[in-house]
Design an enzyme around this catalytic site. Structure first.
Site, PDB file in Angstrom:
ATOM      1  N   GLY A 180       0.778  -1.223   0.000  1.00  0.00           N
ATOM      2  CA  GLY A 180       0.000   0.000   0.000  1.00  0.00           C
ATOM      3  C   GLY A 180       0.813   1.278   0.000  1.00  0.00           C
ATOM      4  O   GLY A 180       0.263   2.358  -0.217  1.00  0.00           O
ATOM      5  N   ASP A 268      -9.882  -7.132   0.203  1.00  0.00           N
ATOM      6  CA  ASP A 268      -8.733  -7.657   0.944  1.00  0.00           C
ATOM      7  C   ASP A 268      -8.989  -7.539   2.446  1.00  0.00           C
ATOM      8  O   ASP A 268      -8.531  -6.610   3.101  1.00  0.00           O
ATOM      9  CB  ASP A 268      -7.479  -6.869   0.542  1.00  0.00           C
ATOM     10  CG  ASP A 268      -6.202  -7.622   0.859  1.00  0.00           C
ATOM     11  OD1 ASP A 268      -6.296  -8.788   1.275  1.00  0.00           O
ATOM     12  OD2 ASP A 268      -5.115  -7.048   0.687  1.00  0.00           O
TER      13      ASP A 268
END
Length: 513
Positions: A180, A268
């Site tokens: 991320g 996710d």
């Protein structure tokens, strides 16, 4: 297979269509052997030859360049997996849905699944028996709730579905960041440091799905990453480490299938993330694992409470599978390093390893911290000495030498290291201090510019949080190879460039090169 419908034979035709991970086949509406209207009610078909079976999604065409009347066209993934020559006659029948789909339906209805049911689902996923729609159904059902026993069953089934590596060493270390954060290519600095010390660190990494670069994409700028199992073992034996693409050694193949659907849909969940990461590390034979959880307003984990819950899940699964797992939280407020995109990130890595005076200090410091944790798994190293040892290996050039050894062992890269020839700058609209950076927006912007497919596309950062800027001073530069990507990236940056200076967004430059 439906016994009441006769099977017919068609000749294989290779259709150069990239359908991702999904098997897709095409038959002609005027097929001589099969009546398309009969098959229209079935979304999937089976191809059979000498005991080999391939399940695929069926499309019907009027275009003879895709499939003639006596042919069945196989997309690239289907052709590769069935592995039979063009022109081979195969039996084609409507497919019976995988029996494990009943367990998926039960999960959606709220029932807890048994270990056997989860194992059956994962086995079918690993053999590409699910369509993307069916994969999404399983992910949605699991996202609603998953028990501790289901999490353990899912992790174990995924680890066992592919290659399982065994190493002769009592301590085999590895690290993983949950992702991320743009840049953040710490693995490519940590692996040579740890390997130079003498601890084995067989690092398998993923390619980017929704980010502008995965570790495998960036390492591919420097060396070959498509390495098989036996070659991987030889590289680790001679170099104490490697940096390769995990997909080529078939670690947890069901996880790769799930990720290809869940990432674009943002499904996710914490449990799915833990099962995904731990299954691959278990399959890779790691005994001691360091997990990096970046925390920040635009990171995957946005707060300390969420990070604590995730840490406990990792530790729980690691304990049940006999692995030593250490979880640390790191600063996820902004990118790590100056580059976003494979070539730019590779340049950062080599600058850090080469002790270049202009190397990004944040990437160097974070890599040293992570390497220190891993080095302290060495029983011969006294407690607390990990950081000093990591810095010694980096400053002396030993880590750079080890990286070059790994590169030589994996083989030369065939990728260009040139940056995109088209670029534009994002400049500060006024004097002030950089107060925030949107990691998610910068990731999307770099992908819009062409990364990771164009390895030299991406973003070079000039300013980070806390840096003073003057009006008109560049905050970052975007690189692209083609005019459409350049223009799309410029439009995206105009809509929101991801930087705030004293709480106000910067403005894109009017000039481009």
């Amino acid at each position: 297979m439906h016994p009441d419908l006769p099977h017919s034979q068609l000749k294989i035709r290779r259709v150069r269509l990239d359908t991702g991970r999904e098997n897709v086949v095409v038959i002609s509406r005027q097929s001589k052997a099969l009546r398309a209207e009969i098959f229209r009610g079935f979304s999937r078909v089976e191809l059979r030859l000498n005991g080999k079976v391939l399940l695929a999604t069926l499309l019907i065409t009027d275009d003879d360049t895709l499939a003639a009347q006596d042919e069945i066209g196989l997309s690239e993934p289907a052709f590769r997996r069935f592995a039979e020559p063009v022109g081979t006659l195969v039996a084609v029948t409507p497919a019976t849905p995988p029996e494990s789909l009943e367990a998926v339906r039960a999960k959606i209805r709220g029932r807890t699944l048994s270990q056997a049911e989860i194992g059956a689902i994962i086995n079918d996923l690993a053999h590409y028996r699910y369509s993307d729609m069916e994969i999404a159904a399983f992910l949605i059902g699991s996202a609603s709730f998953i028990t501790s026993d289901e999490l353990l069953a899912l992790t174990g089934a995924m680890a066992q579905a592919g290659t399982q590596l065994v190493w002769p060493d009592p301590v085999v270390v590895d690290k993983h960041c949950i992702g991320g954060i743009p840049g953040n290519r710490t693995s490519m600095v940590v692996v040579p440091i740890v390997a130079a010390h003498g601890l084995p660190i067989p690092k398998t990494s993923s390619r980017a799905i929704t980010s502008p670069a995965g570790t495998a994409d960036t390492m591919e700028v420097l060396a070959r990453v498509n390495v098989g199992v036996e070659e991987m073992k030889a590289i680790v034996s001679s170099c104490n480490g490697c940096l390769i693409w995990g997909g080529h050694v078939n670690l947890s193949p069901a996880d790769d299938v799930l990720i290809s659907v869940e990432r674009p849909l943002s499904l996710d969940t914490r449990e799915q993330m833990v099962a995904s990461i731990m299954s691959k590390k278990i399959a890779a034979g790691s005994t001691h694992l360091l997990i990096d959880i970046p925390v920040g307003p635009t990171a995957k984990v946005t707060g300390a409470v969420e990070a604590m819950r995730l840490r406990k899940l990792f530790e729980f699964v690691g304990d049940r599978f006999g692995r030593t797992v250490e979880v640390i939280t790191t600063d996820g407020r902004q990118p790590i390093g100056n580059g976003i995109g494979p070539v730019l990130e590779a340049n950062d890595v080599m600058a850090v390893l080469g002790n270049d005076k202009d190397a990004p200090r944040d990437l160097r410091e974070k890599s040293l911290r992570l390497a220190a944790h891993l080095l302290e798994y060495d029983p011969k190293l006294r407690g607390g000495a990990g950081y000093a040892r990591a810095r010694e290996l980096l400053d002396s050039g030993a880590a750079l030498k080890q990286m070059q050894k790994i590169i030589d062992a994996q083989g030369p890269s065939t990728c260009s290291t040139e940056l995109g020839s088209l670029s534009f700058d994002i400049k500060a609209a006024h004097d002030g201090t950089v107060s925030a950076i949107d990691c998610l927006r910068l990731n999307r912007l770099a992908r819009t510019a062409g990364a990771p497919l164009d390895k030299g596309a991406g973003i070079r950062l000039f300013k980070k949080i806390g840096d003073h800027v003057e009006q008109g001073e560049p905050l970052y530069r975007v690189y692209a190879f083609d005019q459409p990507e350049h223009d799309l990236a410029a439009s995206a940056a105009a809509a929101g460039n991801g930087y705030a200076v004293d709480g106000h967004d910067a403005l894109p430059s009017k000039t481009a090169s």
